[in-house]
Design a protein around this motif. Structure first.
Motif, PDB file in Angstrom:
ATOM      1  N   LEU A  20     -69.380  12.248   4.723  1.00 10.27           N
ATOM      2  CA  LEU A  20     -68.813  12.087   6.067  1.00 10.27           C
ATOM      3  C   LEU A  20     -67.497  11.305   6.031  1.00 10.27           C
ATOM      4  CD1 LEU A  20     -72.014  11.362   8.181  1.00 10.27           C
ATOM      5  CD2 LEU A  20     -70.603  13.421   8.193  1.00 10.27           C
ATOM      6  N   ALA A  21     -67.423  10.267   5.212  1.00 12.10           N
ATOM      7  CA  ALA A  21     -66.189   9.487   5.104  1.00 12.10           C
ATOM      8  C   ALA A  21     -65.067  10.332   4.510  1.00 12.10           C
ATOM      9  CB  ALA A  21     -66.427   8.240   4.262  1.00 12.10           C
ATOM     10  N   VAL A  28     -58.053  13.409   9.107  1.00 10.95           N
ATOM     11  CA  VAL A  28     -56.934  12.566   9.539  1.00 10.95           C
ATOM     12  C   VAL A  28     -55.685  12.915   8.739  1.00 10.95           C
ATOM     13  CG1 VAL A  28     -56.070  10.197   9.557  1.00 10.95           C
ATOM     14  CG2 VAL A  28     -58.353  10.694  10.404  1.00 10.95           C
ATOM     15  N   LYS A  29     -55.844  13.140   7.441  1.00  9.86           N
ATOM     16  CA  LYS A  29     -54.696  13.485   6.599  1.00  9.86           C
ATOM     17  C   LYS A  29     -54.060  14.792   7.060  1.00  9.86           C
ATOM     18  CE  LYS A  29     -53.338  14.342   1.879  1.00  9.86           C
ATOM     19  NZ  LYS A  29     -53.727  14.523   0.499  1.00  9.86           N
ATOM     20  N   LYS A  35     -48.388  16.534  12.088  1.00 14.83           N
ATOM     21  CA  LYS A  35     -47.626  15.714  13.021  1.00 14.83           C
ATOM     22  C   LYS A  35     -46.171  15.572  12.576  1.00 14.83           C
ATOM     23  CE  LYS A  35     -47.931  11.020  14.889  1.00 14.83           C
ATOM     24  NZ  LYS A  35     -48.722   9.790  14.831  1.00 14.83           N
ATOM     25  N   TYR A  36     -45.947  15.437  11.266  1.00 14.70           N
ATOM     26  CA  TYR A  36     -44.603  15.208  10.751  1.00 14.70           C
ATOM     27  C   TYR A  36     -43.963  16.449  10.153  1.00 14.70           C
ATOM     28  CZ  TYR A  36     -45.852  10.376  11.452  1.00 14.70           C
ATOM     29  OH  TYR A  36     -46.242   9.204  12.014  1.00 14.70           O
TER      30      TYR A  36
END
Length: 64
Positions: A20-21, A28-29, A35-36
């Motif tokens: 899960l982690a 997120v990565k 995003k960028y």
């Protein structure tokens, strides 16, 4: 007097927590990469008109 011993699931819980982690980190990565992506594309197209120019960053902020 026969007792049934319950199976220990400690390592199973550890494996589930690690999976899960790792999944959360990958999600997120990938979100940060998207995003960028637009900014990276714009910098690649016109690097002379960018706040990230190497000559500006490495010469103490003085422009050519």
């Amino acid at each position: 007097m026969s007792e049934v011993q319950e199976k220990d699931n400690f390592w199973l819980y550890i494996v589930i927590a690690v999976v899960l982690a790792a999944g959360a980190v990958l999600m997120v990565k990938n979100a940060e990469h998207d995003k960028y992506a637009t900014a990276a594309k714009n910098i690649a197209e016109d690097s002379a008109n960018s706040a990230y120019r190497n000559d500006v960053l490495h010469s103490g902020g003085t422009k050519r």
